[in-house]
Scaffold this active site. Structure first.
Site, PDB file in Angstrom:
ATOM      1  N   GLU A  42       0.837  -1.202   0.000  1.00  0.00           N
ATOM      2  CA  GLU A  42       0.000   0.000   0.000  1.00  0.00           C
ATOM      3  C   GLU A  42       0.874   1.254   0.000  1.00  0.00           C
ATOM      4  OE1 GLU A  42      -3.526   2.040   2.755  1.00  0.00           O
ATOM      5  OE2 GLU A  42      -2.125   0.608   3.655  1.00  0.00           O
ATOM      6  N   LYS A 107      -9.592   2.768  -2.355  1.00  0.00           N
ATOM      7  CA  LYS A 107      -9.839   2.212  -1.028  1.00  0.00           C
ATOM      8  C   LYS A 107     -11.178   2.698  -0.477  1.00  0.00           C
ATOM      9  CE  LYS A 107      -7.506   1.891   3.504  1.00  0.00           C
ATOM     10  NZ  LYS A 107      -6.333   2.395   4.266  1.00  0.00           N
ATOM     11  N   CYS A 141      -5.663  -2.639   2.702  1.00  0.00           N
ATOM     12  CA  CYS A 141      -5.433  -2.544   4.145  1.00  0.00           C
ATOM     13  C   CYS A 141      -6.695  -2.665   5.011  1.00  0.00           C
ATOM     14  CB  CYS A 141      -4.672  -1.264   4.448  1.00  0.00           C
ATOM     15  SG  CYS A 141      -3.738  -1.312   6.012  1.00  0.00           S
TER      16      CYS A 141
END
Length: 255
Positions: A42, A107, A141
């Site tokens: 990431e 995300k 994540c």
């Protein structure tokens, strides 16, 4: 193709220095051959910084760099980066094919404990891409903590999480990756970083590749730069899901 060769690069990241990070990954990627899919962590151009998008590399530069390595390796290459768009900053997972085709996923779940939701825009939908016969779900994540969002609707074979997941919660990272593989009857790959960032957060890595049955196929040595390799089998996945069709009993109830 039935087999998919995958590589994860668990590496330290230079804080807020995009070109330095690209230079760091250049020799690692140049050495890779006979891979189908190569994944970086990431925010691999900056580290997990809230202010990163204000001075991060332009998306075109990141895509061009990924494309160069995708061509050289004849592989799908990707990772997430802080990207400034006309609408605002996003934490964007970019995956680039050798022919230059670009896949994007922004995300969805922003880590509010670090105020990420005050600096970045949340993605509006998940994305599934097709690569060499494999259906792949890219995630980032904190998305890992939300199983409904990554629920397999019989629409993917491999889920990938890229992360800057701090060391104190490494056990959570490992347990959640395992759970996502078992509950979704899919391969799971988790690529985390190592080292210390500009906020003095420490990362142990613990990157893993896990089978649909929950078998750990590859795991990185904690706290060390590492390259993880595995060969995944679509035929084996389909046979397992046919032999143990728990996916047929998944509750369609939506929250």
């Amino acid at each position: 193709m039935s087999a998919l060769t995958i590589t994860l690069l668990q590496e330290p990241l230079a804080w807020m220095d995009g070109e330095a990070n690209l230079r760091h990954f250049d020799p690692l990627l140049r050495d890779l051959q006979d891979r189908d899919l190569i994944i970086l962590p990431e925010m691999f151009t900056t580290g997990f910084a809230m202010e990163a998008a204000k001075s991060s590399l332009p998306e075109d530069r990141v895509i061009a760099w990924l494309h160069g390595h995708a061509q050289h390796c004849d592989a799908l290459v990707g990772g997430s980066a802080a990207i400034q768009t006309a609408q605002g900053a996003v934490n964007r997972f970019l995956l680039v094919e050798p022919d230059g085709t670009v896949h994007r996923y922004d995300k969805r779940h922003l880590f509010r404990m670090a105020d990420e939701h005050h600096h970045y825009l949340a993605g509006e939908q998940r994305a599934v891409l097709n690569w060499r016969g494999w259906r792949i779900l890219p995630q980032v994540c904190y998305d890992l903590r939300f199983p409904v969002f990554s629920r397999n609707q019989n629409d993917y074979d491999l889920a990938i999480w890229v992360a800057n997941w701090p060391a104190p919660r490494a056990l959570h990272w490992q347990a959640l990756l395992l759970a996502r593989a078992i509950e979704n009857q899919a391969y799971v790959a988790g690529c985390n970083r190592v080292g210390i960032d500009g906020n003095q957060h420490h990362y142990s890595g613990d990157s893993q590749i896990i089978s649909p049955q929950g078998e750990v196929l590859a795991v990185a040595t904690p706290h060390q730069p590492a390259r993880l390799d595995a060969t995944l089998s679509l035929d084996a996945l389909r046979a397992y899901r046919e032999r143990f069709p728990a996916w047929r009993d998944a509750d369609a109830f939506q929250l």
